[in-house]
Design an enzyme around this catalytic site. Structure first.
Site, short mmCIF file in Angstrom:
data_model
loop_
_atom_site.label_atom_id
_atom_site.label_comp_id
_atom_site.label_asym_id
_atom_site.label_seq_id
_atom_site.Cartn_x
_atom_site.Cartn_y
_atom_site.Cartn_z
N MET A 3 19.33 72.74 25.83
CA MET A 3 20.57 73.16 26.49
C MET A 3 21.67 73.39 25.45
SD MET A 3 20.61 71.36 30.20
CE MET A 3 21.26 69.78 29.73
N HIS B 259 21.80 69.28 17.76
CA HIS B 259 21.93 68.17 16.80
C HIS B 259 20.58 67.97 16.13
CE1 HIS B 259 19.90 65.83 19.84
NE2 HIS B 259 20.87 66.07 20.72
N GLY C 215 18.32 65.88 16.55
CA GLY C 215 17.18 65.65 17.46
C GLY C 215 16.50 66.96 17.81
N HIS C 216 17.31 67.96 18.19
CA HIS C 216 16.75 69.28 18.51
C HIS C 216 16.04 69.87 17.29
CE1 HIS C 216 20.39 69.26 21.35
NE2 HIS C 216 19.37 69.39 22.17
N GLN D 55 19.51 71.87 37.51
CA GLN D 55 19.24 70.46 37.28
C GLN D 55 20.50 69.59 37.31
OE1 GLN D 55 17.52 71.42 33.35
NE2 GLN D 55 18.54 69.58 32.59
N VAL E 193 15.36 60.85 17.60
CA VAL E 193 16.17 60.79 16.37
C VAL E 193 17.45 60.03 16.70
CG1 VAL E 193 17.38 62.12 14.61
CG2 VAL E 193 15.21 62.95 15.53
N LEU F 189 20.69 60.30 19.27
CA LEU F 189 21.52 61.51 19.29
C LEU F 189 21.43 62.17 20.66
CD1 LEU F 189 20.87 63.20 15.83
CD2 LEU F 189 22.45 61.38 16.44
N SER F 190 22.54 62.71 21.11
CA SER F 190 22.58 63.42 22.39
C SER F 190 23.79 64.34 22.37
CB SER F 190 22.73 62.41 23.54
OG SER F 190 23.12 63.08 24.72
N SER F 191 23.61 65.53 22.94
CA SER F 191 24.76 66.44 23.03
C SER F 191 25.91 65.78 23.77
CB SER F 191 24.36 67.73 23.77
OG SER F 191 23.22 68.30 23.18
#
Ligand code: AMP
Length: 294
Positions: free
Chosen positions: A30, A34, A36-37, A61, A176, A184-186
């Site tokens: 989405m 970061h 993680g992606h 969603q 990550v 990590l998360s947006s």
């Protein structure tokens, strides 16, 4: 890196790659990228000749009460990070491109779709599986890479692939984390410094659950209790759920095994955070890297 927006162009690019005998690896996201992606891109790259990343904030969603409009976006920054990380095709369709009309048919996630995250977000996983199937049908990947950060989502995608005979190999990549342990998360951009410090209670609590397991505890209830105790009294944090699930069925289990997943959701202020850990692995085996400023 090729930048595409339409379904037609994405289909044509995939068809061309397949004609040339190239293996296509796919990383759906989405956006607001970061590390993680980017780790998922590296996993895809290691297995495939062409890496496709999609960026699509999927309205289906999000419940009407959720953060769709506020969801962080940075198409320019994302483009640079995708290119640096070795993405070959960045596909960013508009909402109207994916949903010309509201879908009459969606994918039903079954029992696992209504527990844990699905209990808090009843329409979430039908929205996720529907968009993942649509993205698969357009991109036609050989391999798709998802993050273990969203373990229930990855499990449901695995069930969909199995139950609907989708010819895609699923890879689930480790979470990550930032150096302090926060996954990590947006959505971490929503946390101010004080909230971010409070949010660290979540990985610490998972570590407490892992410590109980390592000390020999094999009753899931007791592992959950140890995790819960670590969150109890953590300032600013409200625990939403903590559970131990079987990695194959993703259903709650009474026995804690090395492959069991300890999953939790908390609220810090009005923000929701989720995280999970494989009991036999712990948090420290996950690669720890610093985010790209996020
Ligand atoms: P999102 O953009 O949040 O929908 O995430 C896109 C993909 O990246 C999903 O497969 C996520 O599970 C994965 N992902 C998100 N955060 C992380 C992380 N910290 N480590 C590894 N994968 C992640």
């Amino acid at each position: 890196m090729r930048m595409l927006t339409s379904v037609t162009d994405m289909r044509a690019a995939s068809a061309e790659a397949r004609r040339e005998g190239r293996r296509i690896g796919f990383v759906p996201t989405m956006g607001y990228l970061h590390e993680g992606h980017l780790s998922l891109v590296r996993e895809a790259r290691a297995r495939c000749d062409a890496v496709v990343m999609s960026i699509f904030v999927n309205p289906l969603q999000f419940a009407p009460t959720e953060d769709l409009d506020a969801y962080p976006r940075d198409p320019v920054g994302d483009r640079a990070l995708a290119e640096q990380s070795g993405v070959d095709v960045l596909w960013m369709p508009a909402v109207e491109e994916m949903y010309a009309s509201p879908p009459a048919v969606t994918v039903a996630p079954g029992a696992v779709g209504s527990i844990l995250e699905g209990a808090a977000r009843p329409t979430h996983f039908a929205g996720v599986l529907t968009i993942v199937l649509k993205l698969f049908n357009v991109v036609q990947p050989h391999v798709a890479v998802f993050g273990r950060k969203d373990a229930q989502q990855a499990a449901l995608v695995a069930f969909m692939i199995r139950d609907l005979d989708i010819p895609v190999e699923l890879i689930v990549a480790p979470t990550v984390r930032d150096a302090d342990g926060l996954a990590l998360s947006s959505r971490n951009v929503y946390l101010d410094a004080a909230m971010r410090a409070q949010a660290l209670a979540l990985p610490r609590a998972l570590a407490a659950g892992v410590a109980a397991f390592r000390a020999g505890e094999r009753r899931a209830g007791q592992v959950i209790a140890a995790t819960w105790a670590a969150l109890d009294g953590a300032p600013g944090v409200m625990t939403e759920y903590i559970n131990v699930v079987d990695p194959d069925s993703f259903l709650p289990s009474h026995a804690a095994t090395p492959r069991s997943i300890l999953a939790a959701a908390v609220r810090v202020g009005s923000k929701r955070l989720i995280d999970n850990v494989v009991l036999g692995e712990g948090l420290e085996t996950d690669p720890v890297r610093t985010a790209h400023g996020r």
